[in-house]
Design a protein around this motif. Sequence first.
Motif, PDB file in Angstrom:
ATOM      1  N   LEU A 407       0.852  -1.174   0.000  1.00  0.00           N
ATOM      2  CA  LEU A 407       0.000   0.000   0.000  1.00  0.00           C
ATOM      3  C   LEU A 407       0.893   1.231   0.000  1.00  0.00           C
ATOM      4  N   THR A 408       0.312   2.388  -0.297  1.00  0.00           N
ATOM      5  CA  THR A 408       1.122   3.601  -0.391  1.00  0.00           C
ATOM      6  C   THR A 408       1.607   4.029   0.994  1.00  0.00           C
ATOM      7  N   LYS A 409       2.696   4.779   1.027  1.00  0.00           N
ATOM      8  CA  LYS A 409       3.343   5.140   2.287  1.00  0.00           C
ATOM      9  C   LYS A 409       2.461   5.972   3.213  1.00  0.00           C
ATOM     10  N   ASN A 410       1.481   6.673   2.638  1.00  0.00           N
ATOM     11  CA  ASN A 410       0.606   7.500   3.467  1.00  0.00           C
ATOM     12  C   ASN A 410      -0.524   6.700   4.111  1.00  0.00           C
ATOM     13  N   GLY A 411      -0.526   5.387   3.919  1.00  0.00           N
ATOM     14  CA  GLY A 411      -1.524   4.541   4.562  1.00  0.00           C
ATOM     15  C   GLY A 411      -2.799   4.369   3.774  1.00  0.00           C
ATOM     16  N   ARG A 412      -2.835   4.858   2.536  1.00  0.00           N
ATOM     17  CA  ARG A 412      -4.013   4.688   1.698  1.00  0.00           C
ATOM     18  C   ARG A 412      -4.086   3.263   1.166  1.00  0.00           C
ATOM     19  N   ILE A 413      -5.253   2.653   1.247  1.00  0.00           N
ATOM     20  CA  ILE A 413      -5.439   1.336   0.653  1.00  0.00           C
ATOM     21  C   ILE A 413      -6.556   1.391  -0.378  1.00  0.00           C
ATOM     22  N   SER A 414      -6.437   0.565  -1.397  1.00  0.00           N
ATOM     23  CA  SER A 414      -7.525   0.379  -2.345  1.00  0.00           C
ATOM     24  C   SER A 414      -8.415  -0.725  -1.803  1.00  0.00           C
ATOM     25  N   MET A 415      -9.634  -0.376  -1.453  1.00  0.00           N
ATOM     26  CA  MET A 415     -10.569  -1.369  -0.923  1.00  0.00           C
ATOM     27  C   MET A 415     -10.863  -2.450  -1.955  1.00  0.00           C
ATOM     28  N   ALA A 416     -10.706  -2.111  -3.239  1.00  0.00           N
ATOM     29  CA  ALA A 416     -10.960  -3.091  -4.290  1.00  0.00           C
ATOM     30  C   ALA A 416      -9.919  -4.201  -4.285  1.00  0.00           C
ATOM     31  N   GLY A 417      -8.775  -3.960  -3.632  1.00  0.00           N
ATOM     32  CA  GLY A 417      -7.749  -4.994  -3.544  1.00  0.00           C
ATOM     33  C   GLY A 417      -8.032  -6.027  -2.472  1.00  0.00           C
ATOM     34  N   LEU A 418      -9.018  -5.744  -1.615  1.00  0.00           N
ATOM     35  CA  LEU A 418      -9.412  -6.706  -0.589  1.00  0.00           C
ATOM     36  C   LEU A 418     -10.507  -7.627  -1.123  1.00  0.00           C
ATOM     37  N   ASN A 419     -10.508  -8.858  -0.638  1.00  0.00           N
ATOM     38  CA  ASN A 419     -11.531  -9.813  -1.034  1.00  0.00           C
ATOM     39  C   ASN A 419     -11.724 -10.835   0.085  1.00  0.00           C
ATOM     40  N   THR A 420     -12.644 -11.736  -0.099  1.00  0.00           N
ATOM     41  CA  THR A 420     -12.948 -12.702   0.954  1.00  0.00           C
ATOM     42  C   THR A 420     -11.778 -13.636   1.248  1.00  0.00           C
ATOM     43  N   HIS A 421     -10.808 -13.703   0.330  1.00  0.00           N
ATOM     44  CA  HIS A 421      -9.664 -14.601   0.509  1.00  0.00           C
ATOM     45  C   HIS A 421      -8.505 -13.951   1.267  1.00  0.00           C
ATOM     46  N   ASN A 422      -8.465 -12.602   1.292  1.00  0.00           N
ATOM     47  CA  ASN A 422      -7.284 -11.964   1.910  1.00  0.00           C
ATOM     48  C   ASN A 422      -7.607 -10.934   2.992  1.00  0.00           C
ATOM     49  N   VAL A 423      -8.890 -10.620   3.200  1.00  0.00           N
ATOM     50  CA  VAL A 423      -9.216  -9.553   4.146  1.00  0.00           C
ATOM     51  C   VAL A 423      -8.829  -9.929   5.578  1.00  0.00           C
ATOM     52  N   TYR A 425      -6.383 -11.983   6.418  1.00  0.00           N
ATOM     53  CA  TYR A 425      -4.919 -11.950   6.437  1.00  0.00           C
ATOM     54  C   TYR A 425      -4.427 -10.513   6.619  1.00  0.00           C
ATOM     55  N   PHE A 426      -5.040  -9.598   5.889  1.00  0.00           N
ATOM     56  CA  PHE A 426      -4.656  -8.194   5.995  1.00  0.00           C
ATOM     57  C   PHE A 426      -4.960  -7.642   7.388  1.00  0.00           C
ATOM     58  N   ALA A 427      -6.163  -7.905   7.887  1.00  0.00           N
ATOM     59  CA  ALA A 427      -6.552  -7.396   9.201  1.00  0.00           C
ATOM     60  C   ALA A 427      -5.623  -7.913  10.295  1.00  0.00           C
ATOM     61  N   THR A 428      -5.266  -9.177  10.202  1.00  0.00           N
ATOM     62  CA  THR A 428      -4.361  -9.764  11.201  1.00  0.00           C
ATOM     63  C   THR A 428      -2.988  -9.120  11.137  1.00  0.00           C
ATOM     64  N   ALA A 429      -2.515  -8.839   9.921  1.00  0.00           N
ATOM     65  CA  ALA A 429      -1.215  -8.192   9.757  1.00  0.00           C
ATOM     66  C   ALA A 429      -1.252  -6.765  10.293  1.00  0.00           C
TER      67      ALA A 429
END
Length: 437
Positions: A407-423, A425-429
């Motif tokens: 993700l970009t250094k300012n903490g912006r994420i593209s919500m479209a990059g999240l899905n039921t398979h990785n959300v 994993y991301f939240a835990t990280a």
Amino acid sequence: MSSHSSSSKDRLASITAHISAPPPTPMASSFDAVPLAPTDPLFGLMAAYKADTFDRKVDLGVGAYRDDNAKPWILPVVKKAESILANDPNLNHEYLPIAGLPTFTSAAARLILGSDSPAIVENRVTSVQTISGTGAVHLGALFLAKFFPRPQDQKVLISNPTWANHPQIFSNVGLASTTYPYFDPSTKGLDFDGLCSSLESAPEGSVVLLHACAHNPTGVDPTKEQWKRIAEVIRQKKHFPFFDCAYQGFASGDLDNDAWAIRYFVEEGFELCVAQSFAKNLGLYGERAGCFHFVSPPSPNAQDGIKRIASQLAILQRSEISNPPAYGARIANLVLNDGKLFAEWCENLSEMSGRIKSMRTALHDKLVELGTPGDWSHILKQIGMFSFTGLNEKQVLKLREESHIYLTKNGRISMAGLNTHNVEYFATAVDKVVREV
């Protein structure tokens, strides 16, 4: 000795002399002082992601819609439009007019301004097809640089933060920019008081760049009441509003709702311009279909004025790209002007925006379940493709190094990059990095 033998010896002597001649003196380039430009941060991030071989890597930097399997999605309505074009016996590759495909630009104006817009009814609008939204912002900036009456040192007002390309687009046409407060890190919402105060104190008659909906990169939009107050300040200070609309229909899933701010300003009689993109909402990223619209204020001479403005926009367009590209415009033209295709497009938009909203809920709920330190309600309050998470640069870099999440250094994420398979994993990280850094 024969003449043939003499000629051969002469040629051999010439070749030998050439081989043994000293190399030419090195010449300095006129461009030796050109500095090496830094890599574009977003495209550098994309390259790093592609080079990563980790099987659970996550791309949250990409500003494009992805389906639940993290794959690009061609809208079903676009596939139908492409099929119609492929079977059109009259299709050719001739140049479009300088201002673009007329049926497309007029439909695009109706889409963004409303079919019953007073500006359209009174013929106070001119529209030019552009190289997507970027080209529309550029054409507008170029026109303002050449014709907008202002002190030479007056700066364009741009939100802090904004899309990274905005300042350099204006800079490239000789317009310096400065920022007005927008995002409040303490609330992860809109700094409305700071925004209004900054517009009130800015030099009278400044150009103000406004995100029509789904603000990039924060996902924070003003409410309708706040938009009314912003319009009031802009009117009092005689500022010129320049709307950038890259996400109509993609923010809320409702095309009319996402155009509300622009339509309100037009109904209030403002002179303004709009940069409009069809990259996101039609998925025509690489086809570069966009429009620039200029709206004159209501007056007895409005139609004459808009003709003069249209003539100058055509000259600027001619000198830069001559004629806009046809394919993406033809796809958009079919969708915008066919009732059945348009209805299906609205369904596609609802599906895309709905999936993004579901990912906001899933991410928020998982962070709450994990007890991740902090208040994460802003994820639900923000809108559109992006979320300004509040993660700092150190946390972002740790996510990349340890979890292969980009993700970009300012903490912006593209919500479209999240899905039921990785959300999850991301939240835990995120939970881990927030506790450690």
